[in-house]
Write a protein that holds these residues in place. Structure first.
Motif, PDB file in Angstrom:
ATOM      1  N   GLY A 141      -5.675 -22.470  15.028  1.00  0.00           N
ATOM      2  CA  GLY A 141      -6.812 -21.807  15.220  1.00  0.00           C
ATOM      3  C   GLY A 141      -7.710 -21.229  14.049  1.00  0.00           C
ATOM      4  N   PRO A 142      -8.356 -20.196  13.781  1.00  0.00           N
ATOM      5  CA  PRO A 142      -9.106 -19.395  13.626  1.00  0.00           C
ATOM      6  C   PRO A 142      -8.028 -18.150  14.107  1.00  0.00           C
ATOM      7  N   THR A 143      -8.807 -17.075  12.913  1.00  0.00           N
ATOM      8  CA  THR A 143      -7.878 -15.868  12.924  1.00  0.00           C
ATOM      9  C   THR A 143      -8.978 -15.223  14.387  1.00  0.00           C
ATOM     10  N   ALA A 203     -11.387 -12.697  25.117  1.00  0.00           N
ATOM     11  CA  ALA A 203     -10.458 -13.586  24.878  1.00  0.00           C
ATOM     12  C   ALA A 203     -11.116 -14.537  24.851  1.00  0.00           C
ATOM     13  N   VAL A 204     -10.915 -16.163  23.859  1.00  0.00           N
ATOM     14  CA  VAL A 204     -10.433 -17.344  24.127  1.00  0.00           C
ATOM     15  C   VAL A 204      -8.534 -17.974  23.518  1.00  0.00           C
ATOM     16  N   ILE A 233      -7.605 -15.139  20.669  1.00  0.00           N
ATOM     17  CA  ILE A 233      -8.437 -15.028  19.916  1.00  0.00           C
ATOM     18  C   ILE A 233      -9.600 -13.837  21.006  1.00  0.00           C
ATOM     19  N   ALA A 234      -9.391 -12.492  19.935  1.00  0.00           N
ATOM     20  CA  ALA A 234      -9.979 -11.665  20.517  1.00  0.00           C
ATOM     21  C   ALA A 234     -11.765 -12.265  20.339  1.00  0.00           C
ATOM     22  N   PHE A 243     -24.120 -17.030  15.142  1.00  0.00           N
ATOM     23  CA  PHE A 243     -22.654 -16.289  16.235  1.00  0.00           C
ATOM     24  C   PHE A 243     -21.554 -17.867  16.258  1.00  0.00           C
ATOM     25  N   ASP A 244     -20.182 -17.544  15.787  1.00  0.00           N
ATOM     26  CA  ASP A 244     -18.765 -18.370  15.686  1.00  0.00           C
ATOM     27  C   ASP A 244     -19.130 -19.566  16.814  1.00  0.00           C
TER      28      ASP A 244
END
Length: 271
Positions: free
Chosen positions: A119-121, A230-231, A239-240, A158-159
């Motif tokens: 996953g993403p950082t 987080a997710v 992930i924060a 947004f991400d």
């Protein structure tokens, strides 16, 4: 035959899938699945994945395949692939969709593998979107809204996106569970949502640690008083999240460490 490292597999009922078999699935929306990460040919939370498939199959098809059969299909894919990979099990009706032929039939199983992912950082900033997934407790295919709202969020700088239901409660994100921290207690959203396998892993390990947890209705206004967010999904235990909508949220290193410690405590097993 052992496949070369990092090669991808697609097998239906333990036989190599043909193009003819896969073509209808490319357009199918009546199926459910679970996704997992394989490391060292082992899986964490396999019991949770099997329970998810069993429950969803009963809801969709009126019957479920034996756990032992699903374990065997997963084991075949793992043994014939690299030590580390992503693995997805999709359960579907051979009768197709938009027809009564898909009712009360024994489903077929597609197992496919690919490169591993962590996953993403992060940290991530999430747009707040009014949306409720259909059949939210089931991990099913054909949900174009997830990608649509991801794209809309990115266009707004947004991400990713988090979902707010008609009662103003945060439920989940596009492909993620949400989790919050008040400095002492881990807080899970109280709303209609999919109980993720990673969520189940973290919850039971936090119980073992004696860390307090509760379910609470989380509004956008409630975010201002929280100490972390987080997710998580099958890629990662956390992930924060540093913003949801216009509300910023502090990034808590202790909270993230706790989520990873819970995941690390979960034993992995070969099917």
């Amino acid at each position: 035959m052992t496949l070369e490292p990092h090669s991808h597999q697609a097998r239906i009922n333990d036989l190599p899938a043909t193009a003819t078999e896969l073509t209808p699935l490319a357009f199918a929306g009546f199926a459910h699945f679970t996704a997992m990460q394989v490391r060292g040919r082992r899986i964490k939370g396999l019991d949770l994945h099997l329970a998810r498939l069993r429950t969803a199959s009963m809801e969709f098809f009126g019957r479920a395949l034996p756990d032992a059969q699903l374990r065997r299909l997963i084991k075949t894919a793992i043994d014939n692939g690299p030590e580390d990979q992503s693995l997805t099990v999709t359960v579907f009706s051979p009768g197709g969709e938009f027809t009564a032929d898909s009712m009360d039939v024994e489903p077929d199983v597609l197992v496919r593998t690919g490169a591993p992912s962590n996953g993403p950082t992060g940290p991530l900033r999430l747009a707040a979107v009014e949306h409720e997934r259909p059949l939210p407790t089931i991990k099913h295919v054909g949900e174009s809204g997830k990608t649509y709202y991801l794209h809309q969020a990115i266009r707004q700088s947004f991400d990713d996106a988090a979902f707010v239901d008609r009662q103003g409660r945060l439920s989940e994100a596009t492909i993620w569970n949400l989790v919050f921290w008040d400095g002492e207690t881990v807080i899970w959203p109280k709303a209609a949502l999919l109980t993720g396998t990673m969520m189940g892993i973290v919850q039971r390990q936090l119980d073992h640690f004696g860390i307090p947890q509760r379910h609470e209705e989380i509004s956008l206004e409630r975010l201002e008083s929280l100490s972390g967010a987080a997710v998580m999904n099958s890629w990662t235990p956390g992930i924060a999240v540093t913003a949801i909508g216009s509300t910023t949220i502090a990034e808590s290193d202790s909270f993230m460490s706790l989520l990873y410690r819970a995941y690390d405590a979960e034993p992995a097993q070969h099917p």
